[in-house]
Scaffold this motif. Sequence first.
Motif, PDB file in Angstrom:
ATOM      1  N   ASP A  32       0.877  -1.178   0.000  1.00 53.95           N
ATOM      2  CA  ASP A  32       0.000   0.000   0.000  1.00 53.95           C
ATOM      3  C   ASP A  32       0.907   1.219   0.000  1.00 53.95           C
ATOM      4  O   ASP A  32       2.031   1.167   0.513  1.00 53.95           O
ATOM      5  CB  ASP A  32      -0.894  -0.004   1.247  1.00 53.95           C
ATOM      6  CG  ASP A  32      -1.862  -1.186   1.214  1.00 53.95           C
ATOM      7  OD1 ASP A  32      -2.291  -1.569   0.107  1.00 53.95           O
ATOM      8  OD2 ASP A  32      -2.146  -1.750   2.293  1.00 53.95           O
ATOM      9  N   LYS A  51      -4.169   1.283  -7.771  1.00 51.50           N
ATOM     10  CA  LYS A  51      -5.262   0.647  -7.011  1.00 51.50           C
ATOM     11  C   LYS A  51      -6.071  -0.273  -7.935  1.00 51.50           C
ATOM     12  O   LYS A  51      -6.372  -1.423  -7.606  1.00 51.50           O
ATOM     13  CB  LYS A  51      -6.160   1.751  -6.436  1.00 51.50           C
ATOM     14  CG  LYS A  51      -7.330   1.240  -5.644  1.00 51.50           C
ATOM     15  CD  LYS A  51      -8.151   2.385  -5.124  1.00 51.50           C
ATOM     16  CE  LYS A  51      -9.401   1.808  -4.461  1.00 51.50           C
ATOM     17  NZ  LYS A  51     -10.302   2.843  -4.033  1.00 51.50           N
ATOM     18  N   VAL A  56      -4.162  -2.370  -4.558  1.00 50.50           N
ATOM     19  CA  VAL A  56      -3.526  -1.840  -3.345  1.00 50.50           C
ATOM     20  C   VAL A  56      -4.232  -0.555  -2.913  1.00 50.50           C
ATOM     21  O   VAL A  56      -4.936   0.073  -3.693  1.00 50.50           O
ATOM     22  CB  VAL A  56      -2.016  -1.559  -3.582  1.00 50.50           C
ATOM     23  CG1 VAL A  56      -1.276  -2.850  -3.885  1.00 50.50           C
ATOM     24  CG2 VAL A  56      -1.805  -0.521  -4.699  1.00 50.50           C
ATOM     25  N   LYS A  57      -4.027  -0.207  -1.633  1.00 52.59           N
ATOM     26  CA  LYS A  57      -4.598   1.059  -1.138  1.00 52.59           C
ATOM     27  C   LYS A  57      -3.570   2.161  -1.343  1.00 52.59           C
ATOM     28  O   LYS A  57      -2.353   1.895  -1.309  1.00 52.59           O
ATOM     29  CB  LYS A  57      -4.876   0.954   0.367  1.00 52.59           C
ATOM     30  CG  LYS A  57      -6.035   0.042   0.701  1.00 52.59           C
ATOM     31  CD  LYS A  57      -6.376   0.142   2.182  1.00 52.59           C
ATOM     32  CE  LYS A  57      -5.293  -0.492   3.032  1.00 52.59           C
ATOM     33  NZ  LYS A  57      -5.563  -0.665   4.422  1.00 52.59           N
TER      34      LYS A  57
END
Length: 257
Positions: A32, A51, A56-57
């Motif tokens: 992230d 993302k 992913v953040k």
Amino acid sequence: MFDLRGKIACVTGASSGIGKAVACSLASAGCDLILVARRVDKVDELGGYLKEKYGVKYFAGKLDVRHREEVEKFFKQLPKDFAGIDILINNAGLAKGASPLHTDKIDNWDTMIDTNVKGLLYVSRAVVPGMVERDRGHIINIGSIAGRGTYPGGSVYCATKHAVNAITNGLRKDLTNTSIRVSTVDPAFTETEFSIVRFDGDTERAKKVYEGFQPLVAEDIADAVLFVVTRPSHVTISDMVIYPTAQSDFHLVNRKN
Ligand code: NDP
Ligand code: 8X3
């Protein structure tokens, strides 16, 4: 291998070049991301893309690393999910001009020292205490071959990158009694926006820097960073210096034109 899935990585200067490529490779490995630069639209767009592509953040922020209070506030106010930074990539940096010291613009020196040295210090000072508390983390500074020698017209830029080298080595010693790793990755000629910024938007002059040979690309440096961060936790790569095969010193380049 050190598993990056779910780790939080902060990349400074992620709007372009090496920082952007490093953000992509860390996302591909499952990190992230906290992505920062002055051009927040670019880091926001990159975060959205990563993302979507890797699930992913991300948290994108407008940050000028030269401003101490802005840096302190930014890292104090991170959303809870992003507060425990595992990997810090101190990449934001630049050169301004290539004139001899005795004729150079002094403002250029301030810009380089404020960004490459003081900015890197401010960010490290904001992030490293949390790493120490958690007893885990990895700081990777993007130095340069300019931190390992000098060339005409480069004394101040080289001085800033020598400082990055000294800070990297000193910080590793400060953190001896922790599990935190500190590394530097030092590229030679890498074709990014670097020379365009150095020469104030003169794209013709910037293009000439890389003419007649195959320079490194940002992804080559991102590969190296990925290697460094994925070593098992008992392994620290202290320094990695990377040249294009056609380059053997600052201005010693096998140009075909
Ligand atoms: P780019 O110009 O492509 O990228 C530089 C990045 O730094 C941009 O994202 C820029 O973002 C960011 N940046 C610059 N000033 C600030 C600031 N005050 N606050 C926050 N972010 C900032 O160049 P590179 O990718 O090539 O450069 C990345 C690093 O690699 C630098 O540290 C450089 O010294 C180093 N390096 C580059 C080499 C090369 O040949 N290209 C060789 C060796 C080292 P924004 O403008 O949006 O703020
Ligand atoms: C950039 C490398 O040689 O262009 O850090 O100064 S050089």
